[in-house]
Design a protein around this motif. Structure first.
Motif, short mmCIF file in Angstrom:
data_model
loop_
_atom_site.label_atom_id
_atom_site.label_comp_id
_atom_site.label_asym_id
_atom_site.label_seq_id
_atom_site.Cartn_x
_atom_site.Cartn_y
_atom_site.Cartn_z
N ALA A 175 4.85 -4.79 52.37
CA ALA A 175 5.11 -4.20 53.68
C ALA A 175 6.22 -4.92 54.42
CB ALA A 175 3.83 -4.21 54.52
N TYR A 176 6.39 -6.23 54.15
CA TYR A 176 7.43 -6.99 54.85
C TYR A 176 8.41 -7.68 53.91
CZ TYR A 176 3.89 -10.55 53.81
OH TYR A 176 2.96 -11.35 53.19
N ARG B 117 11.58 -8.19 51.37
CA ARG B 117 12.95 -7.72 51.46
C ARG B 117 13.63 -7.77 50.08
NH1 ARG B 117 15.51 -7.63 56.52
NH2 ARG B 117 14.16 -8.25 58.26
N THR C 95 13.98 -4.04 54.02
CA THR C 95 12.56 -3.81 53.84
C THR C 95 12.35 -2.39 53.35
OG1 THR C 95 12.19 -2.94 56.07
CG2 THR C 95 12.09 -5.35 55.80
N LEU D 118 10.70 -0.15 54.92
CA LEU D 118 10.91 0.72 56.07
C LEU D 118 12.40 0.93 56.31
CD1 LEU D 118 9.44 2.34 58.23
CD2 LEU D 118 9.51 0.32 59.71
N LEU E 186 3.49 2.49 55.79
CA LEU E 186 4.16 1.19 55.82
C LEU E 186 3.84 0.43 57.10
CD1 LEU E 186 7.65 2.23 54.41
CD2 LEU E 186 6.01 0.70 53.31
N ALA F 88 4.45 -3.32 58.31
CA ALA F 88 5.92 -3.29 58.38
C ALA F 88 6.38 -3.47 59.82
CB ALA F 88 6.45 -1.97 57.82
N ASP F 89 7.43 -4.26 60.00
CA ASP F 89 8.00 -4.53 61.32
C ASP F 89 9.01 -3.44 61.66
OD1 ASP F 89 9.21 -5.50 63.60
OD2 ASP F 89 9.93 -7.37 62.69
#
Length: 307
Positions: free
Chosen positions: A56-57, A59, A65, A67, A87, A92-93
């Motif tokens: 989810a976070y 890279r 990411t 997202l 997500l 996810a941010d």
């Protein structure tokens, strides 16, 4: 700004290691997750997130990411709303900066740059800053820079700040007078100059570029009435304001598009048909030829443009 995703790009990914997963294993899992994101494989994505929560976070080596991938150009991916919610629910941010952790672009910036209104609204609903991180105003700047009208109008409905530059690009001509004093000078309410892209080209002078930047936004978005208002108040029709990847006059910008009406308007108002862009010395005619706009090429020649 955004980069078209291809199967070759997916094969090239070499992803960061997080939470103890091996390099090869994480790369394979992340690549599968990206494919699920791009193709609407929500069930597969959810299963991968359950097995590897760090996805989810995580890279990619290039700094994106999952997202970020979902919101990247061209956007509008299958089942994107469900994918985005999965997500975000997994951690996810929504404000994570892609590629460059200090000067990168958010998922919201990418979504509006693809005119992906549904995705952009989901991000805002889940906490994305409508005015950009630290109020940098980049979401609306990028929507207008890429001519994404629906996304730009949505941002305004959701509370985005509207400056002189943005009002011109939005075609809010009736709003423009409030930015000028009785002496014709810009008021503080006109806002600061906002370069439309990160790593903007530095200006050649320390002069005020807001009028000319506003004119460029009006031209890109085919807002003739707003363009006329700015020209009537002294905007330089042949100026090349900083902040764009490619610098040229307003006529350069419209020559690469499809608005014959705007071309005729600018030439009628005194646009230089033979102005040379500083980067590659291209004229508006050469820009139209490069962008493969035969109707605009014919029009420019009829208006007097020569090689």
């Amino acid at each position: 700004m955004n980069y078209e995703i291809s199967r070759g790009c997916l094969r090239e990914m070499d992803h960061m290691v997080e939470d103890g997963l091996g390099v090869g294993e994480l790369a394979e899992v992340f690549t599968s997750a990206v494919q699920a994101v791009k193709t609407g494989g929500v069930e597969s994505l959810i299963q991968l997130l359950r097995e590897h929560p760090e996805l989810a976070y995580a890279r990619s080596q290039k700094g994106r990411t999952l997202l970020n991938h979902l919101c990247d150009w061209p956007g509008h991916f299958p089942r994107e709303f469900e994918t985005g919610r999965a997500l975000i629910a997994a951690g996810a941010d929504v404000n994570a900066l892609a590629i460059d952790p200090d000067r990168g672009e958010t998922s919201l910036q990418w979504a509006v740059s693809a005119n992906d209104v549904a995705m952009a609204e989901l991000l805002i609903d889940c906490g994305a800053a409508v005015d950009g991180l630290n109020g940098d105003l980049r979401p609306l700047a990028q929507a207008l820079f890429y001519g994404c009208r629906e996304a730009a109008e949505m941002l305004v409905r959701r509370g985005a700040t509207v400056t002189l530059e943005f009002a011109a690009g939005l075609g809010l001509t009736g709003m423009l007078p409030r930015f000028f004093g009785t002496d014709g000078c810009l008021l503080p309410s006109a806002g600061a100059h906002t370069a439309p892209v990160k790593n903007a080209i530095r200006p050649d002078t320390t002069g005020d570029e807001r009028m000319e930047q506003a004119l460029i936004y009006a031209v890109i978005n085919n807002r003739i009435e707003s363009a006329a208002y700015l020209l009537d108040r002294g905007a330089d029709i042949n100026a090349m304001p900083s902040g764009f990847h490619f610098r040229g006059t307003p006529l350069h910008w419209v020559a690469g598009g499809d608005s014959a009406e705007m071309v005729e308007f600018l030439v009628r108002r005194g646009a230089d048909l033979h102005a040379a862009a500083p980067k590659d010395k291209a004229t508006p005619l050469e820009m139209a030829e490069h962008r493969k706009k035969p109707d605009i090429v014919r029009l420019l020649k009829n208006l007097g443009a020569q090689r």
